[in-house]
Design a protein around this motif. Structure first.
Motif, PDB file in Angstrom:
ATOM      1  N   ARG A   1       4.413  29.245  15.627  1.00  0.00           N
ATOM      2  CA  ARG A   1       3.252  28.769  14.871  1.00  0.00           C
ATOM      3  C   ARG A   1       3.582  28.575  13.396  1.00  0.00           C
ATOM      4  O   ARG A   1       3.062  27.656  12.743  1.00  0.00           O
ATOM      5  N   ASP A   2       4.454  29.438  12.868  1.00  0.00           N
ATOM      6  CA  ASP A   2       4.819  29.351  11.452  1.00  0.00           C
ATOM      7  C   ASP A   2       5.931  28.341  11.193  1.00  0.00           C
ATOM      8  O   ASP A   2       6.285  28.095  10.036  1.00  0.00           O
TER       9      ASP A   2
ATOM     10  N   ARG B   1      -2.950  27.031  23.979  1.00  0.00           N
ATOM     11  CA  ARG B   1      -2.304  26.610  22.733  1.00  0.00           C
ATOM     12  C   ARG B   1      -1.082  27.493  22.436  1.00  0.00           C
ATOM     13  O   ARG B   1      -0.021  27.002  22.050  1.00  0.00           O
ATOM     14  N   GLU B   2      -1.248  28.793  22.623  1.00  0.00           N
ATOM     15  CA  GLU B   2      -0.127  29.712  22.411  1.00  0.00           C
ATOM     16  C   GLU B   2       1.042  29.365  23.327  1.00  0.00           C
ATOM     17  O   GLU B   2       2.201  29.339  22.900  1.00  0.00           O
TER      18      GLU B   2
ATOM     19  N   TYR C   1       2.906  26.320  22.124  1.00  0.00           N
ATOM     20  CA  TYR C   1       3.763  26.649  20.981  1.00  0.00           C
ATOM     21  C   TYR C   1       5.057  27.316  21.453  1.00  0.00           C
ATOM     22  O   TYR C   1       6.161  26.964  21.022  1.00  0.00           O
TER      23      TYR C   1
ATOM     24  N   TYR D   1       5.319  33.353  19.817  1.00  0.00           N
ATOM     25  CA  TYR D   1       4.251  32.433  19.422  1.00  0.00           C
ATOM     26  C   TYR D   1       4.056  32.436  17.905  1.00  0.00           C
ATOM     27  O   TYR D   1       3.915  31.381  17.284  1.00  0.00           O
TER      28      TYR D   1
ATOM     29  N   GLU E   1      -7.248  28.741  23.457  1.00  0.00           N
ATOM     30  CA  GLU E   1      -6.290  29.371  22.549  1.00  0.00           C
ATOM     31  C   GLU E   1      -5.084  29.930  23.295  1.00  0.00           C
ATOM     32  O   GLU E   1      -3.961  29.901  22.790  1.00  0.00           O
TER      33      GLU E   1
ATOM     34  N   THR F   1       4.359  21.420  16.164  1.00  0.00           N
ATOM     35  CA  THR F   1       2.908  21.230  16.109  1.00  0.00           C
ATOM     36  C   THR F   1       2.348  21.129  17.526  1.00  0.00           C
ATOM     37  O   THR F   1       3.025  20.650  18.441  1.00  0.00           O
TER      38      THR F   1
END
Length: 248
Positions: free
Chosen positions: A83-84, A138-139, A142, A79, A135, A89
């Motif tokens: 994310r990076d 969301r993880e 990703y 993750y 969250e 997105t």
């Protein structure tokens, strides 16, 4: 994996798990990955899920808990990398849609009344539940996008390899019913011949548009009278094909 990411890995394995007198899990830190926390409750929830699928002969409780924690750590690392990655997105809209799909699945398995009763018993609303798990969802989004972009394209499995695996393992592969994923656009019919013809005309017009543009989800959101599924593109989830008579 970047060197800084591995350097930031702080691991605290807390076994056995601690329980409060009331039987509630005392939520503590099971691991920290580059500043991101994996709670003990997350490990326990995942362990309980895996325990229903893995026998004691295959893996002891201690071995399974360690395996689960390792999996959660690996997923957290994945993750952070995703994310990076500036090419990946995840929007709030995607998170909300995924949450709605998961809640809909839970409602279907529990029954809507029982689901709402459980929310009431715990003193939490549907929106609060979504906020609590946003969250985590969301993880997962990703991670899934990262896997789709970088991992899956590298996986090459030939039909011969699939057949060989099946022949070697078919005795241990459980049988599953044929499942189909359904979606619909509901056109409500008023109680009159004129309204019935009007509804039929709407349905036929939509059918022609879908055949032409192949954009079922968009039309479902725009035209379906079933507002609960319209926002999900008309999605009704997976159902056993044998539940239907004749052709779908």
């Amino acid at each position: 994996m970047t060197r800084n990411l591995w350097k930031g890995l702080l691991l605290f394995i807390l076994l056995p798990f601690l329980w409060a007198q009331e039987g509630q899990l005392i939520d503590k830190v099971a691991a920290k990955v580059d500043g991101e926390t994996i709670a003990l409750s997350e490990v326990e929830e995942a362990y309980n899920l895996y325990r229903t699928q893995v026998s004691q002969k295959e893996m002891s409780d201690e071995e399974l808990r360690k395996y689960v924690l390792d999996e959660l750590i690996n997923r957290k690392l994945l993750y952070l990398v995703a994310r990076d990655d500036t090419t990946i997105t995840v929007t709030d809209e995607e998170v909300n849609q995924a949450l709605e799909e998961q809640l809909k699945s839970i409602e279907e398995s529990m029954g809507k009344e029982q689901f709402e009763a459980e929310l009431k018993r715990q003193g939490i609303t549907r929106d609060e539940l979504k906020k609590e798990y946003a969250e985590l969802v969301r993880e997962n989004l990703y991670v899934n996008k990262y896997i789709e972009k970088y991992v899956k394209p590298k996986i090459k499995v030939t039909p011969e390899e699939i057949r060989k695996f099946y022949e070697e393992n078919k005795d241990s592969i459980p049988s599953r019913p044929d499942m189909v994923r359904l979606a619909h656009i509901l056109i409500l019919i008023k109680a009159s011949p004129e309204k019935e013809k009007e509804a039929e005309a709407r349905a036929r017009a939509l059918y022609r548009k879908i055949l032409k543009n192949d954009n079922f989800e968009s039309y479902a959101r725009q035209y379906s009278d079933d507002r609960e599924t319209a926002d999900l593109g008309g999605d009704l989830g997976y159902v056993d094909k044998s539940a239907f008579s004749g052709e779908l």
